[in-house]
Design an enzyme around this catalytic site. Structure first.
Site, PDB file in Angstrom:
ATOM      1  NE  ARG A   1     -45.671  15.000  11.583  1.00  0.00           N
ATOM      2  CZ  ARG A   1     -46.556  16.462  11.323  1.00  0.00           C
ATOM      3  NH1 ARG A   1     -46.066  18.000  10.727  1.00  0.00           N
ATOM      4  NH2 ARG A   1     -47.799  16.897  11.103  1.00  0.00           N
TER       5      ARG A   1
ATOM      6  CE  LYS B   1     -47.500  12.951   8.744  1.00  0.00           C
ATOM      7  NZ  LYS B   1     -48.140  12.135   9.703  1.00  0.00           N
TER       8      LYS B   1
ATOM      9  NE  ARG C   1     -45.647  14.909  16.257  1.00  0.00           N
ATOM     10  CZ  ARG C   1     -46.059  16.105  15.449  1.00  0.00           C
ATOM     11  NH1 ARG C   1     -44.840  16.958  15.386  1.00  0.00           N
ATOM     12  NH2 ARG C   1     -46.968  16.730  15.190  1.00  0.00           N
TER      13      ARG C   1
ATOM     14  CG  HIS D   1     -52.066  16.854  14.443  1.00  0.00           C
ATOM     15  ND1 HIS D   1     -52.510  17.087  15.923  1.00  0.00           N
ATOM     16  CD2 HIS D   1     -50.103  16.494  14.115  1.00  0.00           C
ATOM     17  CE1 HIS D   1     -51.059  15.782  17.031  1.00  0.00           C
ATOM     18  NE2 HIS D   1     -50.095  15.814  15.481  1.00  0.00           N
TER      19      HIS D   1
ATOM     20  CE1 TYR E   1     -49.587  13.173  21.840  1.00  0.00           C
ATOM     21  CE2 TYR E   1     -51.101  14.522  20.108  1.00  0.00           C
ATOM     22  CZ  TYR E   1     -49.410  13.905  20.674  1.00  0.00           C
ATOM     23  OH  TYR E   1     -49.433  13.666  19.573  1.00  0.00           O
TER      24      TYR E   1
ATOM     25  CG  HIS F   1     -44.086  10.404  17.079  1.00  0.00           C
ATOM     26  ND1 HIS F   1     -44.267  11.078  15.896  1.00  0.00           N
ATOM     27  CD2 HIS F   1     -45.438  10.004  16.957  1.00  0.00           C
ATOM     28  CE1 HIS F   1     -45.216  11.648  15.092  1.00  0.00           C
ATOM     29  NE2 HIS F   1     -46.100  10.900  16.172  1.00  0.00           N
TER      30      HIS F   1
END
Length: 318
Positions: free
Chosen positions: A151, A175, A255, A278, A287, A252
């Site tokens: 990120r 995160k 990414r 994630h 994806y 992004h």
């Protein structure tokens, strides 16, 4: 209990027990206080019912106007998720509140994932072919983003001593304050080394603005300036234009391109989930679009009666 006090209690719980970042807590605070903006400061936690939530949703949907963009459905859902989580927390404390499971989220159309083809990636990299410090830095940024799937906030928080170029791996905190191991390719490590070899400063930040142009989107780091996410975004947009890429390209996007390339080459979703950091594999499943064209080509190649007829025609007649 007043809803305002419930918000304070819940945010303290997120900080102490859940160890969420201050930015995430601030977002929760903003979403929940929007209910106070709508219902008033005297709103009580036990007064929140489905009818109040229905009216609040209408208010959120109509928020904005000619001078301000209306809230997207996704942003409206963030408000509802924040409220559901607060009610869940209150329920665990044995407070009499609305069942959080009764709050339904709006259906949101999933947007297509934007990614770059390998040919576009090559064109983007070729723009940074000079040996001056800025060009070496920009190439290192591109290589690192595409190589690791970082990120942009994770990228800008990196210091020079965070990355082990010999082992081509390092740990980032993503995160939810969760650490994960990140790997980079030999090529990315080489370009990072070339960039660092040209650095003559003693700044700790990995990526800096050496022009010392004190703009609002940079953070002071010694005598040099640490690039921020906004800085990186501007750099990549400029490079994409120079490469003749007409689609919108952001950090992004690289990414997404990282994950897309992995999936196209046979990586499983679970591995990609871990590499991207994630929390839920459902997020990673966006994806799977990359396999659609491949499946179509396989179907046409291996499941066509015309193919069978052509194969018979190729056989020599007896």
């Amino acid at each position: 209990m007043l809803f305002r006090q419930a918000i304070v209690d819940y945010l303290e719980y997120l900080e102490i027990e859940k160890n969420l970042s201050q930015k995430t807590i601030a977002n929760y605070d903003a979403y929940l206080k929007r209910l106070l903006d709508f219902a008033g400061d005297d709103l009580k936690l036990e007064d929140i019912d489905l009818e109040l939530i229905r009216q609040w949703r209408l208010w959120l949907n109509r928020l904005g106007g000619l001078k301000q963009a209306q809230l997207s459905k996704i942003t409206q859902n963030y408000h509802l998720i924040a409220l559901r989580n607060l009610l869940k927390y209150a329920s665990k404390r044995n407070l009499q509140v609305l069942n959080y499971g009764q709050i339904e989220l709006a259906n949101v159309k999933r947007q297509a994932v934007s990614f770059l083809t390998l040919e576009e990636i090559d064109r983007l990299m070729e723009v940074c072919s000079s040996n001056n410090l800025n060009s070496l830095r920009n190439r290192a940024i591109l290589e690192l983003l595409f190589s690791s799937g970082l990120r942009v906030s994770e990228l800008t928080n990196l210091n020079k001593d965070h990355i082990n170029l010999k082992n081509r791996e390092f740990v980032v905190r993503g995160k939810g304050q969760k650490d994960r191991l990140v790997f980079i390719t030999d090529e990315a490590a080489d370009h990072l080394q070339k960039y660092l070899n040209q650095r003559t400063d003693n700044a700790s930040a990995l990526f800096i603005n050496t022009s010392a142009n004190k703009q609002k989107d940079v953070q002071q780091d010694g005598n040099y300036l640490r690039l921020t996410p906004r800085s990186i975004q501007r750099i990549i947009q400029k490079l994409a234009l120079q490469a003749g890429i007409t689609k919108k390209v952001t950090p992004h996007t690289l990414r997404h391109s990282f994950a897309t390339n992995l999936l196209s080459n046979g990586a499983d979703l679970r591995s990609i989930q871990v590499m991207l950091g994630h929390a839920n594999i459902a997020t990673t499943q966006i994806y799977t679009h990359t396999t659609d064209l491949q499946l179509k080509n396989i179907h046409q190649h291996y499941h066509s009666k015309n193919k069978a007829q052509k194969e018979r025609l190729k056989q020599p007649s007896q």
